[in-house]
Design a protein around this motif. Structure first.
Motif, short mmCIF file in Angstrom:
data_model
loop_
_atom_site.label_atom_id
_atom_site.label_comp_id
_atom_site.label_asym_id
_atom_site.label_seq_id
_atom_site.Cartn_x
_atom_site.Cartn_y
_atom_site.Cartn_z
N VAL A 1 0.84 -1.21 0.00
CA VAL A 1 0.00 0.00 0.00
C VAL A 1 0.87 1.26 0.00
N VAL A 2 1.89 1.28 0.86
CA VAL A 2 2.78 2.45 0.95
C VAL A 2 3.53 2.65 -0.36
N ALA A 3 4.09 1.56 -0.92
CA ALA A 3 4.83 1.66 -2.18
C ALA A 3 3.92 2.15 -3.30
N HIS A 4 2.69 1.65 -3.33
CA HIS A 4 1.74 2.04 -4.36
C HIS A 4 1.37 3.52 -4.23
N ALA A 5 1.09 3.96 -3.00
CA ALA A 5 0.68 5.34 -2.77
C ALA A 5 1.82 6.32 -3.06
N VAL A 6 3.02 6.00 -2.59
CA VAL A 6 4.17 6.89 -2.79
C VAL A 6 4.51 7.02 -4.27
N SER A 7 4.57 5.90 -4.98
CA SER A 7 4.89 5.95 -6.40
C SER A 7 3.81 6.68 -7.19
N THR B 1 -16.53 0.46 -2.16
CA THR B 1 -16.53 -0.70 -3.07
C THR B 1 -16.68 -0.26 -4.52
N ALA B 2 -17.52 0.77 -4.76
CA ALA B 2 -17.66 1.31 -6.11
C ALA B 2 -16.34 1.93 -6.58
N ALA B 3 -15.68 2.68 -5.68
CA ALA B 3 -14.39 3.27 -6.01
C ALA B 3 -13.35 2.19 -6.29
N LEU B 4 -13.43 1.10 -5.53
CA LEU B 4 -12.52 -0.02 -5.74
C LEU B 4 -12.69 -0.64 -7.12
N GLY B 5 -13.94 -0.82 -7.54
CA GLY B 5 -14.20 -1.41 -8.84
C GLY B 5 -13.60 -0.57 -9.97
N LEU B 6 -13.79 0.75 -9.90
CA LEU B 6 -13.23 1.63 -10.92
C LEU B 6 -11.70 1.62 -10.88
N ARG C 1 -10.02 9.21 -15.16
CA ARG C 1 -10.09 10.58 -14.66
C ARG C 1 -10.28 10.61 -13.15
N THR C 2 -10.86 9.57 -12.57
CA THR C 2 -11.10 9.56 -11.13
C THR C 2 -10.12 8.67 -10.38
N MET C 3 -9.04 8.24 -11.06
CA MET C 3 -8.09 7.31 -10.46
C MET C 3 -7.48 7.87 -9.18
N ARG C 4 -7.07 9.12 -9.22
CA ARG C 4 -6.41 9.71 -8.06
C ARG C 4 -7.36 9.86 -6.89
N TRP C 5 -8.56 10.40 -7.14
CA TRP C 5 -9.52 10.54 -6.06
C TRP C 5 -9.98 9.19 -5.55
N GLY C 6 -10.07 8.22 -6.45
CA GLY C 6 -10.43 6.87 -6.02
C GLY C 6 -9.41 6.32 -5.05
N GLY C 7 -8.13 6.58 -5.32
CA GLY C 7 -7.07 6.13 -4.41
C GLY C 7 -7.19 6.78 -3.05
N VAL C 8 -7.53 8.08 -3.03
CA VAL C 8 -7.71 8.78 -1.75
C VAL C 8 -8.88 8.19 -0.97
N ILE C 9 -9.99 7.95 -1.67
CA ILE C 9 -11.18 7.36 -1.03
C ILE C 9 -10.84 6.00 -0.43
N LEU C 10 -10.13 5.19 -1.19
CA LEU C 10 -9.76 3.85 -0.71
C LEU C 10 -8.81 3.93 0.48
#
Length: 234
Positions: free
Chosen positions: A88-94, A177-182, A122-131
């Motif tokens: 998770v940390v490696a994914h978020a930092v990169s 869960t919806a954010a996860l799917g996207l 387009r919502t990838m970044r915000w989806g990561g924040v939500i998750l």
């Protein structure tokens, strides 16, 4: 010729790889696949709730004692947590560093905006924040039991029912869960491109697989709160 570091020595191969855009994308792909594997296993474990409290609670006990007697109690669980946390940390930092690098490379916005990317892109970044926020809440809710008012230590079945018997528990979980799917839909496709699995011949298959995997995870995870809300699981 390799650039020298402050100590006068050339940078290591690992550092050179990490500082490159390709290296960061490779880290994102590898860490994303680790998390994807965890999500599939986690979803399958969650579905045990449909077999009743005895089996679901037994699954919870197995998680705490997996690896025994070779491993001490909880060691296997903590090993899995550490690997997952590192991913998770490696994914978020990169992801953050690639985002900043992209902004610096294109400081002036385009004069004409055109939607060339999918909604998930387009919502990838915000989806990561939500998750990321959801992971914190989920741990406080069903691991530490801090925010679960009717939590009962050692009884995960009852704790899941307590969470999804509230409107806010369902809202938070279904939204995440919806954010996860996207996120999975676009992330799987991007990871496949990064590791070189994509090609003109395989692109359609990979897109279909990404869509199917995202839909499977969404349906699997969301089925639990829906089952509690409708009384199928009680």
């Amino acid at each position: 010729m390799a650039l020298a570091t402050r100590t006068g020595r050339p940078p290591s191969t690992t550092r050179t790889l990490w500082e490159s855009t390709v290296g960061k994308k490779a880290v994102m792909a590898a860490s994303g696949l680790i998390m994807l594997g965890y999500l599939v296993v986690h979803m399958m474990g969650n579905l045990k709730i449909f077999f009743g409290p005895e089996e679901f609670n037994a699954y919870g006990r197995w998680l705490r004692h997996m690896g025994e007697p070779f491993l001490h109690s909880h060691w296997g669980l903590w090993a899995a947590r550490i690997v997952l946390l590192a991913a998770v940390v490696a994914h978020a930092v990169s992801a953050y560093q690639l985002s900043r690098r992209d902004i610096k490379a294109r400081p002036v916005k385009y004069a004409h905006k055109r939607r060339r990317a999918s909604y998930a892109t387009r919502t990838m970044r915000w989806g990561g924040v939500i998750l990321g926020l959801f992971i914190v809440w989920h741990l406080l809710d069903l691991t530490t039991l801090t925010v679960n008012e009717r939590a009962w230590a050692g009884h995960p079945y009852e704790n899941v029912l307590a969470t999804f018997s509230t409107w806010y528990g369902n809202t938070v979980y279904i939204t995440a869960t919806a954010a996860l799917g996207l996120h999975v839909r676009h992330g799987f496709w991007s990871a496949a491109q990064t590791i070189g699995a994509g090609s003109a011949r395989r692109d359609r298959t990979l897109k279909t697989l990404a869509n199917a995997l995202a839909l499977l995870l969404f349906a699997g995870f969301v089925s639990v709160p829906v089952a509690v809300m409708t009384g199928v699981v009680n």
